[in-house]
Design a protein around this motif. Sequence first.
Motif, short mmCIF file in Angstrom:
data_model
loop_
_atom_site.label_atom_id
_atom_site.label_comp_id
_atom_site.label_asym_id
_atom_site.label_seq_id
_atom_site.Cartn_x
_atom_site.Cartn_y
_atom_site.Cartn_z
N GLU A 43 0.82 -1.23 0.00
CA GLU A 43 0.00 0.00 0.00
C GLU A 43 0.84 1.26 0.00
O GLU A 43 0.43 2.30 -0.50
CB GLU A 43 -0.94 0.04 1.22
CG GLU A 43 -1.77 -1.18 1.46
CD GLU A 43 -1.00 -2.30 2.17
OE1 GLU A 43 -0.18 -2.05 3.07
OE2 GLU A 43 -1.22 -3.46 1.77
N GLY A 44 2.05 1.18 0.56
CA GLY A 44 2.95 2.34 0.63
C GLY A 44 3.84 2.50 -0.59
O GLY A 44 4.69 3.38 -0.62
N GLY A 45 3.66 1.64 -1.59
CA GLY A 45 4.46 1.73 -2.80
C GLY A 45 5.83 1.07 -2.69
O GLY A 45 6.67 1.23 -3.56
N LYS A 46 6.05 0.31 -1.61
CA LYS A 46 7.33 -0.39 -1.44
C LYS A 46 7.28 -1.74 -2.14
O LYS A 46 6.28 -2.46 -2.09
CB LYS A 46 7.64 -0.61 0.05
CG LYS A 46 7.82 0.67 0.83
CD LYS A 46 9.10 1.36 0.47
CE LYS A 46 9.28 2.60 1.34
NZ LYS A 46 10.33 3.44 0.90
N LEU A 47 8.37 -2.08 -2.77
CA LEU A 47 8.48 -3.35 -3.48
C LEU A 47 8.47 -4.51 -2.50
O LEU A 47 9.23 -4.52 -1.53
CB LEU A 47 9.77 -3.38 -4.30
CG LEU A 47 9.98 -4.62 -5.15
CD1 LEU A 47 9.07 -4.56 -6.38
CD2 LEU A 47 11.44 -4.73 -5.57
N VAL A 48 7.60 -5.50 -2.74
CA VAL A 48 7.56 -6.69 -1.90
C VAL A 48 7.82 -7.96 -2.71
O VAL A 48 7.97 -9.04 -2.14
CB VAL A 48 6.22 -6.82 -1.13
CG1 VAL A 48 6.05 -5.68 -0.14
CG2 VAL A 48 5.03 -6.88 -2.07
N PRO A 104 13.22 -9.92 -4.76
CA PRO A 104 13.89 -9.97 -6.06
C PRO A 104 15.17 -9.13 -6.05
O PRO A 104 15.33 -8.22 -5.24
CB PRO A 104 12.86 -9.37 -7.02
CG PRO A 104 12.05 -8.45 -6.16
CD PRO A 104 11.99 -9.12 -4.81
N ILE A 105 16.05 -9.45 -6.96
CA ILE A 105 17.26 -8.67 -7.13
C ILE A 105 16.84 -7.32 -7.70
O ILE A 105 16.00 -7.26 -8.61
CB ILE A 105 18.24 -9.40 -8.07
CG1 ILE A 105 18.65 -10.71 -7.41
CG2 ILE A 105 19.45 -8.53 -8.39
CD1 ILE A 105 19.33 -11.67 -8.34
N THR A 106 17.37 -6.25 -7.15
CA THR A 106 16.99 -4.90 -7.58
C THR A 106 18.24 -4.11 -7.97
O THR A 106 19.37 -4.56 -7.78
CB THR A 106 16.25 -4.16 -6.45
OG1 THR A 106 17.14 -4.01 -5.33
CG2 THR A 106 14.99 -4.89 -6.02
N THR A 107 17.99 -2.92 -8.49
CA THR A 107 19.07 -2.02 -8.86
C THR A 107 18.66 -0.59 -8.54
O THR A 107 17.55 -0.37 -8.05
CB THR A 107 19.46 -2.21 -10.35
OG1 THR A 107 20.66 -1.48 -10.61
CG2 THR A 107 18.35 -1.75 -11.28
N ASP A 132 14.65 3.72 -5.58
CA ASP A 132 15.36 4.94 -5.20
C ASP A 132 16.03 4.74 -3.85
O ASP A 132 15.97 3.65 -3.27
CB ASP A 132 14.41 6.16 -5.21
CG ASP A 132 13.30 6.08 -4.17
OD1 ASP A 132 13.38 5.25 -3.22
OD2 ASP A 132 12.34 6.85 -4.30
N GLU A 133 16.64 5.81 -3.33
CA GLU A 133 17.40 5.69 -2.08
C GLU A 133 16.53 5.36 -0.87
O GLU A 133 17.02 4.88 0.14
CB GLU A 133 18.22 6.96 -1.82
CG GLU A 133 17.41 8.25 -1.71
CD GLU A 133 17.04 8.84 -3.07
OE1 GLU A 133 16.14 9.70 -3.09
OE2 GLU A 133 17.61 8.46 -4.10
N THR A 134 15.21 5.56 -0.97
CA THR A 134 14.32 5.22 0.14
C THR A 134 13.70 3.84 -0.03
O THR A 134 12.90 3.41 0.79
CB THR A 134 13.19 6.26 0.27
OG1 THR A 134 12.34 6.16 -0.89
CG2 THR A 134 13.73 7.67 0.41
#
Length: 152
Positions: A43-48, A104-107, A132-134
């Motif tokens: 809901e907060g837009g964070k990748l899960v 997952p692997i991210t960049t 992003d940085e957050t």
Amino acid sequence: MTTAVVQDYMTTNPHTVSPTDSIETAIKLMEEKQVRGLPVVDEGGKLVGLITEADLIVREAPLEPPVYLTLLGSVIYFESPEKFHHHLKKTLGMQVQDAMTTNPITTTPTTPISEVAQAIVHHHISRLPVLDETGGLVGIITRHDLMQALKL
């Protein structure tokens, strides 16, 4: 000559699904938008997680119970029972969270393209969410995007 970085080739504002969306919703969105994978955000837009065609294909593969041997009342597994349980969950699940790949692997936007290419080849994956940085999702970069970078 400047080094090509992810932000130069990534898709910004990618289509996403939530963990509680149905598998059917994810499939329809992937077909409609002609993408092979979708970031899964809370809901907060964070990748899960990330749900891909590969995750969905696993659902159709026949279940094979782990091979084991009983010896003197003990069970010795030749394969991981956890792998079987994970496949079972993906097969029977009805929501995105049941079939998605977690962690997952991210960049990042400033990662050099060469590092992303190396990660894609090394981990046998097709896409990386861009954070992003957050830790917020800002894009996605795919094998197709890397091919665009090679054209230049």
